[in-house]
Design an enzyme around this catalytic site. Structure first.
Site, mmCIF file in Angstrom:
data_model
loop_
_atom_site.group_PDB
_atom_site.id
_atom_site.type_symbol
_atom_site.label_atom_id
_atom_site.label_comp_id
_atom_site.label_asym_id
_atom_site.label_seq_id
_atom_site.Cartn_x
_atom_site.Cartn_y
_atom_site.Cartn_z
ATOM 1 N N HIS A 1 0.869 -0.834 -0.126
ATOM 2 C CA HIS A 1 0.120 -0.109 0.069
ATOM 3 C C HIS A 1 0.806 1.275 -0.049
ATOM 4 C CE1 HIS A 1 -4.117 -1.914 0.689
ATOM 5 N NE2 HIS A 1 -3.344 -2.791 0.775
ATOM 6 N N ASN A 2 2.278 0.978 -0.180
ATOM 7 C CA ASN A 2 3.080 2.066 -0.183
ATOM 8 C C ASN A 2 3.466 2.682 -1.610
ATOM 9 O OD1 ASN A 2 5.521 3.754 -0.294
ATOM 10 N ND2 ASN A 2 6.724 2.359 1.076
ATOM 11 N N ASP B 1 9.453 -8.858 1.445
ATOM 12 C CA ASP B 1 9.451 -8.728 3.043
ATOM 13 C C ASP B 1 10.895 -8.682 3.285
ATOM 14 O OD1 ASP B 1 7.851 -8.639 5.338
ATOM 15 O OD2 ASP B 1 9.066 -10.589 5.757
ATOM 16 N N PHE C 1 16.965 4.966 5.518
ATOM 17 C CA PHE C 1 15.670 4.940 6.524
ATOM 18 C C PHE C 1 16.100 3.446 7.375
ATOM 19 C CE2 PHE C 1 13.429 1.072 4.854
ATOM 20 C CZ PHE C 1 14.321 0.793 3.852
ATOM 21 N N GLY C 2 15.089 3.366 8.368
ATOM 22 C CA GLY C 2 15.140 2.267 9.170
ATOM 23 C C GLY C 2 16.677 2.027 9.955
ATOM 24 N N ASP D 1 19.545 1.827 8.585
ATOM 25 C CA ASP D 1 20.640 2.186 7.801
ATOM 26 C C ASP D 1 21.982 2.883 8.538
ATOM 27 O OD1 ASP D 1 19.900 1.259 5.513
ATOM 28 O OD2 ASP D 1 19.023 3.073 4.689
ATOM 29 N N LYS E 1 23.698 2.732 -2.551
ATOM 30 C CA LYS E 1 22.951 1.646 -1.442
ATOM 31 C C LYS E 1 22.106 0.724 -2.577
ATOM 32 C CE LYS E 1 19.599 0.938 1.741
ATOM 33 N NZ LYS E 1 18.483 1.043 2.434
ATOM 34 N N HIS F 1 20.173 -5.570 -0.439
ATOM 35 C CA HIS F 1 19.493 -6.798 -0.380
ATOM 36 C C HIS F 1 18.288 -7.000 -1.370
ATOM 37 C CE1 HIS F 1 17.941 -3.893 2.399
ATOM 38 N NE2 HIS F 1 17.118 -4.479 2.778
ATOM 39 N N ARG F 2 17.608 -5.863 -1.525
ATOM 40 C CA ARG F 2 16.332 -5.726 -2.349
ATOM 41 C C ARG F 2 16.906 -5.631 -3.789
ATOM 42 N NH1 ARG F 2 13.548 -3.510 1.475
ATOM 43 N NH2 ARG F 2 15.125 -1.712 1.545
HETATM 44 P P1 IMP Z 1 8.830 -4.523 5.507
HETATM 45 O O1 IMP Z 1 9.711 -5.229 4.638
HETATM 46 O O2 IMP Z 1 8.462 -3.299 4.906
HETATM 47 O O3 IMP Z 1 7.877 -5.363 6.180
HETATM 48 O O4 IMP Z 1 9.694 -3.996 6.679
HETATM 49 C C1 IMP Z 1 10.983 -4.408 6.662
HETATM 50 C C2 IMP Z 1 11.756 -3.491 8.013
HETATM 51 O O5 IMP Z 1 13.118 -3.753 7.815
HETATM 52 C C3 IMP Z 1 11.645 -1.970 7.639
HETATM 53 O O6 IMP Z 1 10.699 -1.126 8.402
HETATM 54 C C4 IMP Z 1 12.926 -1.479 8.262
HETATM 55 O O7 IMP Z 1 13.029 -1.105 9.568
HETATM 56 C C5 IMP Z 1 13.835 -2.888 7.939
HETATM 57 N N1 IMP Z 1 14.748 -2.595 6.727
HETATM 58 C C6 IMP Z 1 14.380 -3.260 5.538
HETATM 59 N N2 IMP Z 1 15.378 -2.935 4.434
HETATM 60 C C7 IMP Z 1 16.036 -2.029 5.170
HETATM 61 C C8 IMP Z 1 16.866 -0.958 4.537
HETATM 62 O O8 IMP Z 1 17.458 -1.196 3.261
HETATM 63 N N3 IMP Z 1 17.622 -0.108 5.342
HETATM 64 C C9 IMP Z 1 17.108 -0.237 6.497
HETATM 65 N N4 IMP Z 1 16.088 -0.850 7.064
HETATM 66 C C10 IMP Z 1 15.743 -1.630 6.517
#
Ligand code: IMP
Length: 207
Positions: free
Chosen positions: A15-16, A75, A161-162, A164, A184, A189-190
């Protein structure tokens, strides 16, 4: 991978809008289009899997069966070796309802201190991403990517974010939050999970 017709629409089970736009940009050059689960008004399923792959599959299968279209879901999270892989699939949850990752990073650091993890070797961590593609009949495939490094303290950098600001990838002396976002995004990973998915999609649509 099962072939996908050129021009096919793929539902992105998110939903993002930012995430959906990014995926649409990757799919368009290959002749596919992304439509978001939000736009189609699809419900969000409960993510009660035990792994990133299971949670991605739950979301992709729910969106594919509700829409009748192939669906993609991802995920991801941070896995810390000395914490037995935590926060892992709970990475988003550790930020709490306010998505407070300064607090989540401190929680990780407190646990590392309790575990006596003071050297980079003892502070190894990786980000992981699972990307699932599901068809309406339930058939599915998962593509996974990881990026390895170690955790630093205090947090460094304002980008990203998160988690990082505490993650320093192997071979670099800066954190993901100090890195140019393009750099980055090229090594994350993505990116690695998406490269595998796009390679499979290219091969399947060339048949
Ligand atoms: P979701 O995959 O959107 O459910 O959330 C994964 C969670 O993992 C995020 O809210 C971040 O806190 C963390 N996360 C996932 N990928 C990254 C990244 O590339 N950098 C920093 N945090 C990440």
């Amino acid at each position: 991978m099962r072939p996908l017709e050129k021009g096919a629409r793929l539902v992105v089970a998110s939903h993002n809008p930012g995430k959906v736009r990014e995926i649409d940009d990757l799919l368009r050059p290959l002749g596919f289009a992304a439509v978001s689960a939000g736009e189609l008004g699809l419900p969000e399923p409960v993510e009660d899997g035990a792994t990133f792959a299971e949670n991605a599959l739950i979301k992709a299968r729910a969106a594919a069966s509700a829409s009748g279209l192939p669906a993609l879901a991802d995920d991801s999270g941070l896995c810390v070796d000395a914490l037995g892989g935590e926060p892992g699939i709970h990475s988003a949850r550790w930020g709490g309802p306010d998505k407070d990752f300064a607090m989540a990073m401190r929680k990780v650091e407190d646990r590392l201190q309790e575990a006596g993890a003071t050297t980079p070797e003892r502070r190894k961590a990786h980000f992981a991403c699972a990307l699932a593609l599901a068809w309406p009949d339930g058939e599915a495939e998962v593509f996974e990517g990881q990026v390895h490094g170690h955790l630093v303290w205090p947090p460094r950098g304002e980008k990203g974010f998160g988690y990082d600001p505490v993650f320093q990838p192997n071979g670099h002396d800066i954190t993901f939050a100090q890195m140019d976002p393009r750099k980055k995004h090229a090594m994350s990973h993505r990116a690695r999970a998406f490269e595998k998915f796009l390679a499979a999609l290219r091969a399947a649509s060339a048949r």
